[in-house]
Write an enzyme that holds these catalytic residues in place. Structure first.
Site, PDB file in Angstrom:
ATOM      1  N   ASP A  97      52.419  53.287  14.728  1.00 13.30           N
ATOM      2  CA  ASP A  97      51.794  53.905  15.910  1.00 13.30           C
ATOM      3  C   ASP A  97      52.074  55.410  15.950  1.00 13.30           C
ATOM      4  O   ASP A  97      51.430  56.149  16.701  1.00 13.30           O
ATOM      5  CB  ASP A  97      52.413  53.276  17.178  1.00 13.30           C
ATOM      6  CG  ASP A  97      51.369  52.585  18.038  1.00 13.30           C
ATOM      7  OD1 ASP A  97      50.172  52.768  17.760  1.00 13.30           O
ATOM      8  OD2 ASP A  97      51.763  51.879  18.977  1.00 13.30           O
TER       9      ASP A  97
ATOM     10  N   LYS B 148      43.491  43.915  17.692  1.00 11.43           N
ATOM     11  CA  LYS B 148      44.249  44.445  16.563  1.00 11.43           C
ATOM     12  C   LYS B 148      44.532  43.333  15.557  1.00 11.43           C
ATOM     13  O   LYS B 148      44.368  43.513  14.351  1.00 11.43           O
ATOM     14  CB  LYS B 148      45.563  45.070  17.046  1.00 11.43           C
ATOM     15  CG  LYS B 148      45.350  46.419  17.726  1.00 11.43           C
ATOM     16  CD  LYS B 148      46.571  46.892  18.477  1.00 11.43           C
ATOM     17  CE  LYS B 148      46.267  48.169  19.267  1.00 11.43           C
ATOM     18  NZ  LYS B 148      47.281  48.507  20.253  1.00 11.43           N
TER      19      LYS B 148
ATOM     20  N   GLN C 163      53.210  46.974  22.217  1.00 11.57           N
ATOM     21  CA  GLN C 163      52.096  47.357  23.095  1.00 11.57           C
ATOM     22  C   GLN C 163      52.629  47.945  24.399  1.00 11.57           C
ATOM     23  O   GLN C 163      53.458  47.339  25.070  1.00 11.57           O
ATOM     24  CB  GLN C 163      51.234  46.105  23.378  1.00 11.57           C
ATOM     25  CG  GLN C 163      49.979  46.383  24.164  1.00 11.57           C
ATOM     26  CD  GLN C 163      48.968  47.245  23.395  1.00 11.57           C
ATOM     27  OE1 GLN C 163      48.737  47.049  22.208  1.00 11.57           O
ATOM     28  NE2 GLN C 163      48.387  48.211  24.082  1.00 11.57           N
TER      29      GLN C 163
END
Ligand code: NDP
Length: 286
Positions: free
Chosen positions: A120, A53, A97
């Site tokens: 997200d 990412k 994460q």
């Protein structure tokens, strides 16, 4: 008949090219989209995802920062850090994460991320907006699935879409997005009886289970579109999806490979959400 392979890597590359141009335009106004990724602990798969990412952000001209906390970090410590990032004007996207170590509540952490920086799309407000068709960030993998189907030129409206899996991050949101696109949607899960009878009715079959090669030719209607979200590490170290690619490609009309299907689209959608957030922040400031 052999299915047409849907190339997610190529499609994601096209999206990223466009994003790069748009980021360069924004940079002329002095705004650099910034994504901060928080990683707690040493999970090897998470380390790889986070590195990818960050690398992709840099390639496109975004600012990216990875903050690593030890496995022993407390929930309070993580919440404090998120609070600081929420207030930091250079940070437009915050991603924690998952999975988190067991002593930290994922819900408390996701709730703490500012809705405006939740690139997200996991915050309950963004999830609620997805449900009612409001404005908000769409979760990256489900949004990537829809984008991939559309960009391949496949019609969704009026078709029967069957989703296998009902997780909050993939199965449920992808079902809602398919519904938003006017598909007729059926959701299967671990308690579904006679699943083959249901998946065999699918014009579009989306699989997000996490079990290597569990979907075989017997689950698929001839000519169906098969989208494989699963990522499973096999004993020999290679990656496999939830779909038995070699078997299903002989019967499907379209199929995504693993790797190179949904995965690259997920990152492209994350970058797209971060750019959108930076744009919104810039327009509020000006
Ligand atoms: P979860 O483990 O959270 O959910 C799995 C779902 O599959 C559950 O709803 C479960 O049902 C269902 N399921 C389990 N066994 C069966 C079965 N035998 N028959 C039917 N349904 C079953 O997984 P995620 O949704 O988080 O992830 C799914 C896969 O997608 C994983 O391989 C993951 O690595 C991958 N993934 C890939 C991404 C990408 O970018 N490519 C991003 C995110 C995930 P129940 O609810 O009843 O338990």
């Amino acid at each position: 008949m052999t299915a047409q392979t849907i190339n997610g890597k190529e499609t994601a590359a096209l999206i990223k090219e466009r994003l790069k141009e748009e980021i360069a335009i924004l940079a002329r106004d002095g705004v650099v989209p910034g994504l901060t990724v928080i990683l707690v602990g040493e999970d090897p798969a998470s380390q790889v995802y986070v590195r990818n990412k960050a690398r992709e952000c840099e390639k496109l001209g975004m600012a990216s920062e990875v903050i690593r906390l030890p496995e022993t970090a407390s929930e309070q410590e993580l919440l404090r850090l998120i609070g600081e990032l929420n207030r930091n004007e250079r940070v437009h996207g915050i991603l924690v994460q998952l999975p988190l170590p067991g002593h930290i509540s994922e819900k408390a952490v996701i709730d703490a991320i500012s809705v405006e920086k939740d690139v997200d799309g996991f915050h309950p407000v963004n999830v609620g907006n997805l449900l009612i068709g409001g404005e908000g960030y769409l979760p990256c993998t489900p949004a990537g699935v829809i984008e991939l189907i559309k960009r391949t030129g496949i019609a969704i409206a009026g078709r029967h879409a069957v989703v296998v899996g009902r997780s909050n991050i993939v199965g449920k949101p992808v079902s809602l997005l398919l519904l938003r696109e006017n598909a007729t949607v059926t959701i299967c899960h671990s308690r579904t009886a006679n699943m083959e009878d249901i998946t065999r009715q699918a014009d579009i079959l989306v699989v997000a289970v996490g079990k290597a090669k569990m979907i075989g030719a017997r689950h698929v209607k001839p000519g169906a579109v098969v989208i494989d979200v699963g990522v499973n590490r096999l004993e020999d170290g290679t990656l496999a999806g939830d779909v038995d690619f070699d078997e299903v490609k002989e019967i499907a009309g379209h199929i995504t490979p693993v790797p190179g299907g949904v995965g690259p689209m997920t990152i492209a959608m994350l970058l797209s959400n971060t750019l959108e957030s930076a744009r919104k922040f810039a327009s509020v400031k000006h």
